[in-house]
Design a protein around this motif. Structure first.
Motif, short mmCIF file in Angstrom:
data_model
loop_
_atom_site.label_atom_id
_atom_site.label_comp_id
_atom_site.label_asym_id
_atom_site.label_seq_id
_atom_site.Cartn_x
_atom_site.Cartn_y
_atom_site.Cartn_z
N SER A 1 -27.50 7.48 -19.77
CA SER A 1 -28.73 7.74 -19.00
C SER A 1 -29.96 7.34 -19.73
O SER A 1 -30.75 8.01 -20.13
N VAL A 2 -30.04 5.98 -19.89
CA VAL A 2 -31.11 5.46 -20.57
C VAL A 2 -32.38 5.05 -19.39
O VAL A 2 -32.00 4.70 -18.44
N SER A 3 -33.74 5.52 -19.78
CA SER A 3 -34.60 5.40 -18.91
C SER A 3 -35.53 4.25 -19.71
O SER A 3 -35.62 4.23 -20.74
N ALA A 4 -35.86 3.58 -18.70
CA ALA A 4 -36.60 2.21 -19.22
C ALA A 4 -38.17 1.99 -18.33
O ALA A 4 -38.12 2.14 -17.29
N ILE A 5 -38.97 1.64 -19.29
CA ILE A 5 -40.33 1.02 -18.87
C ILE A 5 -40.06 -0.61 -18.87
O ILE A 5 -39.54 -1.03 -19.85
N ILE A 6 -40.17 -1.47 -17.50
CA ILE A 6 -39.90 -2.69 -17.67
C ILE A 6 -41.37 -3.34 -17.37
O ILE A 6 -42.00 -3.07 -16.48
N LEU A 7 -42.01 -4.07 -18.51
CA LEU A 7 -43.06 -4.70 -18.33
C LEU A 7 -42.64 -6.11 -18.16
O LEU A 7 -42.00 -6.87 -18.97
N SER A 8 -43.34 -6.63 -17.09
CA SER A 8 -43.44 -8.08 -16.83
C SER A 8 -44.63 -8.70 -16.56
O SER A 8 -45.78 -7.93 -16.43
N ASP A 9 -44.85 -10.05 -16.23
CA ASP A 9 -45.98 -10.85 -16.10
C ASP A 9 -45.88 -11.26 -14.57
O ASP A 9 -45.13 -11.22 -14.10
N SER B 1 -42.72 -11.35 -11.98
CA SER B 1 -42.68 -10.75 -11.00
C SER B 1 -42.48 -11.18 -9.48
O SER B 1 -42.36 -10.61 -8.61
N ASN B 2 -43.09 -12.34 -9.45
CA ASN B 2 -43.09 -13.33 -8.28
C ASN B 2 -41.71 -13.50 -7.72
O ASN B 2 -41.03 -14.30 -8.36
N PRO B 3 -41.43 -13.11 -6.58
CA PRO B 3 -40.06 -13.46 -5.70
C PRO B 3 -39.58 -14.95 -5.76
O PRO B 3 -38.69 -15.34 -5.91
N HIS B 4 -40.79 -15.76 -6.16
CA HIS B 4 -40.57 -17.41 -6.16
C HIS B 4 -40.36 -17.81 -7.30
O HIS B 4 -40.01 -18.98 -7.49
N SER B 5 -40.36 -17.16 -8.54
CA SER B 5 -39.97 -17.64 -9.73
C SER B 5 -38.67 -17.58 -10.02
O SER B 5 -37.65 -17.12 -9.48
N ASP B 6 -38.22 -18.62 -11.12
CA ASP B 6 -36.79 -18.83 -11.42
C ASP B 6 -36.49 -17.59 -12.13
O ASP B 6 -35.04 -17.35 -11.89
N ILE B 7 -36.98 -16.59 -12.72
CA ILE B 7 -36.38 -15.47 -13.52
C ILE B 7 -36.40 -14.25 -12.68
O ILE B 7 -36.04 -13.49 -13.35
N ASN B 8 -37.16 -14.19 -11.83
CA ASN B 8 -37.25 -13.00 -10.97
C ASN B 8 -35.91 -12.34 -10.47
O ASN B 8 -35.72 -11.37 -10.49
N PRO B 9 -34.81 -13.10 -10.37
CA PRO B 9 -33.68 -12.60 -9.96
C PRO B 9 -33.06 -11.95 -11.30
O PRO B 9 -32.08 -10.58 -10.85
#
Length: 329
Positions: free
Chosen positions: A4-12, A16-24
């Motif tokens: 049960s690992v909890s995480a903070i996910i920090l992105s730019d 975070s843009n749904p149209h970016s290649d890495i968003n998936p």
């Protein structure tokens, strides 16, 4: 940390843009943790860190996806954090690590935070950084969105030239594309995916040579555009690892026609020349193989299906599970 690992996910903003290649990949990572808090760093990165520090005692690990020139340029943001930080780099970003003016700052960060880790997606950066970063370096390969596997497969035998030649950044790629256009194929640049269906009809006129289109589209248009093609010509020449586009086109049911650089890494993932990809040495070799498969369409179609089957093992969802397992242990 257990399961049960909890995480903070920090992105730019880009990631975070749904149209970016890495968003998936970001979405898949978020879904792999039972407890997640997402923070998006806008132009004021320090404001994001203030928010992060106010909530971090409630979470086990901080995960951040970096892109060169954005969060990557601010390693000092993470200096005073107590939790382990897992730095994930994807696609070509790690190619610029060692030449960056921030490289020394990242080395100092990992030296003072030995429980933190950097995840890289290519073998060459793994070899380079493993001896230099005084912390943990983990190899988690690239992938493609799982949803790319669900569409139909075009068996028309059409080719596309896939890859940016922006601002002369990829000289080897531009030279290859120029050679193909000059000697082999009918070339057209189409910038609206709605036009691809019309071009598909008119392309039936030009069958004396392999039908190849130079394509240009946004990331979110990729499935709509590539549904009209059976093979994508990829050039990673001059880079140190296979790019994401190999996995993406294979997932969408196209044959990756790719240069022979970094092929060994792809072979480790199960791709085989003549079975689930086609490897070329230079422009002349590429033109010869294009003509070969244009006259053996059933063989090309077999490679299309095999390429997709291999790629089922290389989705972002599976990569996220690898990351989760790595962090939990």
């Amino acid at each position: 940390m257990g399961k049960s690992v909890s995480a903070i996910i920090l992105s730019d903003l880009y990631t975070s843009n749904p149209h970016s290649d890495i968003n998936p990949y970001l979405i898949a990572i978020e879904g792999s943790f039972p407890t997640v808090k997402k923070i998006v760093a806008g132009n004021n990165y320090y404001q994001a860190i203030v928010e992060l520090r106010s909530i971090k005692p409630k979470f086990d690990v901080i995960v951040t996806l970096l892109r060169s020139g954005l969060l990557f340029e601010h390693p000092n943001l993470f200096t005073d954090l107590d939790q382990p930080v897992v730095v994930i780099e994807h696609d070509a970003c790690q190619n610029s690590i060692e030449s960056s003016i921030r490289y020394g700052a990242w080395m100092r960060y990992f030296k003072s935070n030995p429980v933190s880790a950097m995840c890289v997606s290519g073998h060459q950066p793994l070899r380079d950084l493993k001896g230099n970063i005084p912390g943990i370096v983990k190899y988690i390969p690239k992938g493609a969105p799982e949803r790319f596997l669900n569409g139909g497969i075009n068996i028309s035998g059409r080719y596309c030239l896939f890859g940016s030649v922006q601002l002369g950044m990829y000289k080897e790629r531009k030279a290859l594309f120029d050679a193909i256009r000059a000697h082999t194929v009918y070339d057209r640049v189409i910038r609206k995916w709605s036009m691809y269906q019309a071009s598909y009809f008119f392309s039936r006129i030009w069958r004396n040579t392999p039908d190849v289109s130079r394509i240009d589209f946004s990331y979110t248009e990729m499935p709509n555009v590539l549904q009209y093609y059976s093979a994508a010509i990829i050039c990673d020449r001059g880079l140190r690892e296979p790019m994401m586009k190999h996995f993406e086109v294979a997932a969408l049911g196209l044959v990756p026609f790719r240069d022979d650089e970094c092929v060994e890494e792809l072979e480790e993932h199960g791709y085989r020349d003549g079975e689930s990809m086609v490897v070329y040495e230079n422009a002349d070799d590429l033109k010869e193989k294009m003509r070969f498969y244009a006259n053996r369409l059933s063989l090309m179609n077999q490679i299309q299906y095999k390429a997709r089957e291999v790629t089922r093992q290389h989705t972002w969802e599976k990569r996220a599970k690898e990351l989760m397992s790595f962090i939990a242990t």
